[in-house]
Design an enzyme around this catalytic site. Structure first.
Site, PDB file in Angstrom:
ATOM      1  N   LYS A  28       1.251   3.974  -3.030  1.00 42.86           N
ATOM      2  CA  LYS A  28       0.555   5.773  -3.150  1.00 42.86           C
ATOM      3  C   LYS A  28       1.592   6.004  -2.993  1.00 42.86           C
ATOM      4  O   LYS A  28       0.903   7.566  -3.205  1.00 42.86           O
ATOM      5  CB  LYS A  28       0.067   5.531  -1.348  1.00 42.86           C
ATOM      6  CG  LYS A  28      -1.625   4.968  -1.002  1.00 42.86           C
ATOM      7  CD  LYS A  28      -2.317   5.075  -2.098  1.00 42.86           C
ATOM      8  CE  LYS A  28      -4.026   4.722  -2.134  1.00 42.86           C
ATOM      9  NZ  LYS A  28      -5.142   5.167  -3.115  1.00 42.86           N
ATOM     10  N   TYR A  84       1.073  -1.260  -0.167  1.00 41.47           N
ATOM     11  CA  TYR A  84      -0.085  -0.077  -0.151  1.00 41.47           C
ATOM     12  C   TYR A  84       0.803   1.041  -0.066  1.00 41.47           C
ATOM     13  O   TYR A  84       0.958   2.333  -0.746  1.00 41.47           O
ATOM     14  CB  TYR A  84      -0.764  -0.274   1.357  1.00 41.47           C
ATOM     15  CG  TYR A  84      -2.031   0.901   0.986  1.00 41.47           C
ATOM     16  CD1 TYR A  84      -3.370   0.656   0.235  1.00 41.47           C
ATOM     17  CD2 TYR A  84      -1.471   1.889   2.232  1.00 41.47           C
ATOM     18  CE1 TYR A  84      -3.797   2.094   0.894  1.00 41.47           C
ATOM     19  CE2 TYR A  84      -3.138   3.199   2.065  1.00 41.47           C
ATOM     20  CZ  TYR A  84      -3.822   2.790   1.068  1.00 41.47           C
ATOM     21  OH  TYR A  84      -4.644   4.058   1.280  1.00 41.47           O
TER      22      TYR A  84
HETATM   23  N1  LIG Z   1     -10.056   5.733   4.856  1.00 40.26           N
HETATM   24  C1  LIG Z   1      -9.243   5.697   5.071  1.00 40.26           C
HETATM   25  O1  LIG Z   1      -8.473   5.795   5.703  1.00 40.26           O
HETATM   26  C2  LIG Z   1      -8.090   6.370   3.722  1.00 40.26           C
HETATM   27  C3  LIG Z   1      -6.997   6.722   3.785  1.00 40.26           C
HETATM   28  C4  LIG Z   1      -6.150   7.732   3.008  1.00 40.26           C
HETATM   29  C5  LIG Z   1      -6.332   7.128   1.588  1.00 40.26           C
HETATM   30  N2  LIG Z   1      -7.669   6.293   1.198  1.00 40.26           N
HETATM   31  C6  LIG Z   1      -8.047   5.958  -0.254  1.00 40.26           C
HETATM   32  O2  LIG Z   1      -9.453   6.752  -0.907  1.00 40.26           O
HETATM   33  C7  LIG Z   1      -9.733   5.778  -2.024  1.00 40.26           C
HETATM   34  C8  LIG Z   1     -11.183   5.831  -1.451  1.00 40.26           C
HETATM   35  O3  LIG Z   1     -10.557   4.340  -0.030  1.00 40.26           O
HETATM   36  P1  LIG Z   1     -12.418   4.329   0.863  1.00 40.26           P
HETATM   37  O4  LIG Z   1     -11.627   5.060   2.279  1.00 40.26           O
HETATM   38  O5  LIG Z   1     -13.052   5.305   0.890  1.00 40.26           O
HETATM   39  O6  LIG Z   1     -12.403   3.147   0.331  1.00 40.26           O
HETATM   40  P2  LIG Z   1     -13.613   2.015  -0.280  1.00 40.26           P
HETATM   41  O7  LIG Z   1     -13.313   0.700   0.143  1.00 40.26           O
HETATM   42  O8  LIG Z   1     -14.919   2.847   1.279  1.00 40.26           O
HETATM   43  O9  LIG Z   1     -14.464   2.466  -1.157  1.00 40.26           O
HETATM   44  C9  LIG Z   1     -13.494   2.306  -2.062  1.00 40.26           C
HETATM   45  C10 LIG Z   1     -14.358   1.796  -3.527  1.00 40.26           C
HETATM   46  O10 LIG Z   1     -13.207   1.304  -4.595  1.00 40.26           O
HETATM   47  C11 LIG Z   1     -14.482   0.282  -5.420  1.00 40.26           C
HETATM   48  N3  LIG Z   1     -13.318  -0.813  -5.508  1.00 40.26           N
HETATM   49  C12 LIG Z   1     -11.740  -1.016  -5.504  1.00 40.26           C
HETATM   50  N4  LIG Z   1     -12.083  -1.568  -6.317  1.00 40.26           N
HETATM   51  C13 LIG Z   1     -11.810  -1.305  -7.518  1.00 40.26           C
HETATM   52  C14 LIG Z   1     -11.702  -1.529  -8.668  1.00 40.26           C
HETATM   53  N5  LIG Z   1     -10.636  -2.294  -9.667  1.00 40.26           N
HETATM   54  N6  LIG Z   1     -12.726  -0.703 -10.355  1.00 40.26           N
HETATM   55  C15 LIG Z   1     -13.640  -0.355  -9.500  1.00 40.26           C
HETATM   56  N7  LIG Z   1     -13.748   0.409  -7.973  1.00 40.26           N
HETATM   57  C16 LIG Z   1     -12.487  -0.297  -7.429  1.00 40.26           C
HETATM   58  C17 LIG Z   1     -15.013  -0.853  -3.991  1.00 40.26           C
HETATM   59  O11 LIG Z   1     -16.262  -1.442  -4.592  1.00 40.26           O
HETATM   60  C18 LIG Z   1     -15.155   0.582  -3.292  1.00 40.26           C
HETATM   61  O12 LIG Z   1     -16.263   0.753  -3.878  1.00 40.26           O
HETATM   62  C19 LIG Z   1      -8.403   5.040  -1.541  1.00 40.26           C
HETATM   63  O13 LIG Z   1      -8.387   5.115  -2.346  1.00 40.26           O
HETATM   64  C20 LIG Z   1      -7.335   4.338  -0.506  1.00 40.26           C
HETATM   65  O14 LIG Z   1      -6.553   3.882  -0.772  1.00 40.26           O
HETATM   66  C21 LIG Z   1      -8.538   6.280   2.121  1.00 40.26           C
END
Ligand SMILES: NC(=O)c1ccc[n+]([C@@H]2O[C@H](COP(=O)([O-])OP(=O)(O)OC[C@H]3O[C@@H](n4cnc5c(N)ncnc54)[C@H](O)[C@@H]3O)[C@@H](O)[C@H]2O)c1
Length: 255
Positions: A156, A152
């Site tokens: 990132k 990860y």
């Molecule tokens: N939640 C956090 O604390 C956090 C922190 C830093 C970064 N992020 C990043 O933010 C983004 C969103 O994360 P989140 O927390 O909302 O996660 P989440 O799991 O709630 O949502 C992610 C979405 O991406 C979709 N997805 C996964 N693989 C896919 C693919 N191959 N094609 C299309 N859609 C796909 C999933 O179905 C899901 O709806 C991600 O890139 C994550 O790495 C999240």
């Protein structure tokens, strides 16, 4: 309805849940026409339906190169333009540099990094004659390391520096396309809830105590905190920003 994105057409990937859902809702509230995509078709359709006429759901696996071309062609045919792309879809698999399997490593790079490249490339090709804003969702994990997040972290970190390369290319070509990365800290979404849910009660208590102790603002963030940052980068209010990193983490990386 507010109008910071009036007349703009936006695409948000991974919009069935979490940060993508919140961002799509925020964009629509500010007057954008929003295309929401996800591999979870039923969930993304439900989100789009709840937003209303300004939202449309599409199935999209962001790792599928050919599907990017088809989707963008459909958007351009239907809406005539594309102004904003948020490359948000992502997955999190845990593992150290010692115990991560090559399969897990590749799965994470495929969704979190390869697909951000595909989405950025597709967006540049679609926007180069009219300008636009590309927002790549990285993480604080693209700036600092975690021992259990080898793949990860790598994905990132890749998004962070790839974004700068794309930004410089678009600037030097005079495309009027801005490309920026967003670096969320710990935000309560299904991704984080699933990770925390896999812990034993004792582990969970220890992680929560450590996290809350290390976040200077003393709490995890909400999806709307990230959506607001994306809104700023999507709107013309950020017209002088490109290749930059918007960190939204309650101060976590400040020390
Ligand atoms: N939640 C956090 O604390 C956090 C922190 C830093 C970064 N992020 C990043 O933010 C983004 C969103 O994360 P989140 O927390 O909302 O996660 P989440 O799991 O709630 O949502 C992610 C979405 O991406 C979709 N997805 C996964 N693989 C896919 C693919 N191959 N094609 C299309 N859609 C796909 C999933 O179905 C899901 O709806 C991600 O890139 C994550 O790495 C999240």
């Amino acid at each position: 309805m507010a109008s910071r994105l009036k007349d703009k057409v936006a695409l948000v990937t991974g919009a069935a849940s979490g940060l993508g859902e919140a961002t799509a809702r925020r964009f629509a509230h500010e007057g954008a026409q929003v295309y929401l995509t996800d591999i979870n078709q039923a969930a993304v359709q439900a989100v789009a339906d709840s937003i209303g006429d300004s939202a449309q759901a599409h199935y999209q696996d962001v790792t599928d190169e050919a599907a990017w071309e088809t989707l963008i062609a459909e958007i351009l045919a239907a809406s005539g333009r594309l102004d904003i792309v948020v490359n948000n879809a992502g997955i999190a698999l845990t593992g150290s540099a010692e115990d991560t399997s090559l399969e897990d490593w590749r799965a994470v790079q495929s969704v979190n990094l390869d697909a951000v490249f595909l989405g950025t490339r597709a967006a540049i090709r679609a926007m180069k004659h009219q300008g636009g804003s590309i927002i790549n969702i990285s993480s604080i994990e693209g700036i600092i390391g975690e021992p259990r997040a080898a793949a990860y972290n790598a994905s990132k970190g890749g998004v962070r520096i790839f974004t700068k390369s794309a930004a410089l290319h678009c600037a030097s070509e005079g495309y009027g396309i801005r490309v920026n990365s967003v670096h969320p800290g710990f935000i309560l979404t299904p991704m984080v809830e699933n990770g925390l849910g896999a812990l034993s009660p004792e582990e969970l208590a220890a992680v929560e105590a450590r996290l809350l102790g290390e976040i200077p603002l003393g709490a995890m963030g909400e999806p709307e905190d990230i959506a607001n940052g994306c809104l700023f980068l999507a709107s013309d209010e950020s017209k002088y920003m490109t290749g930059s990193e918007l960190v939204i983490d309650g101060g976590y990386t400040a020390h």
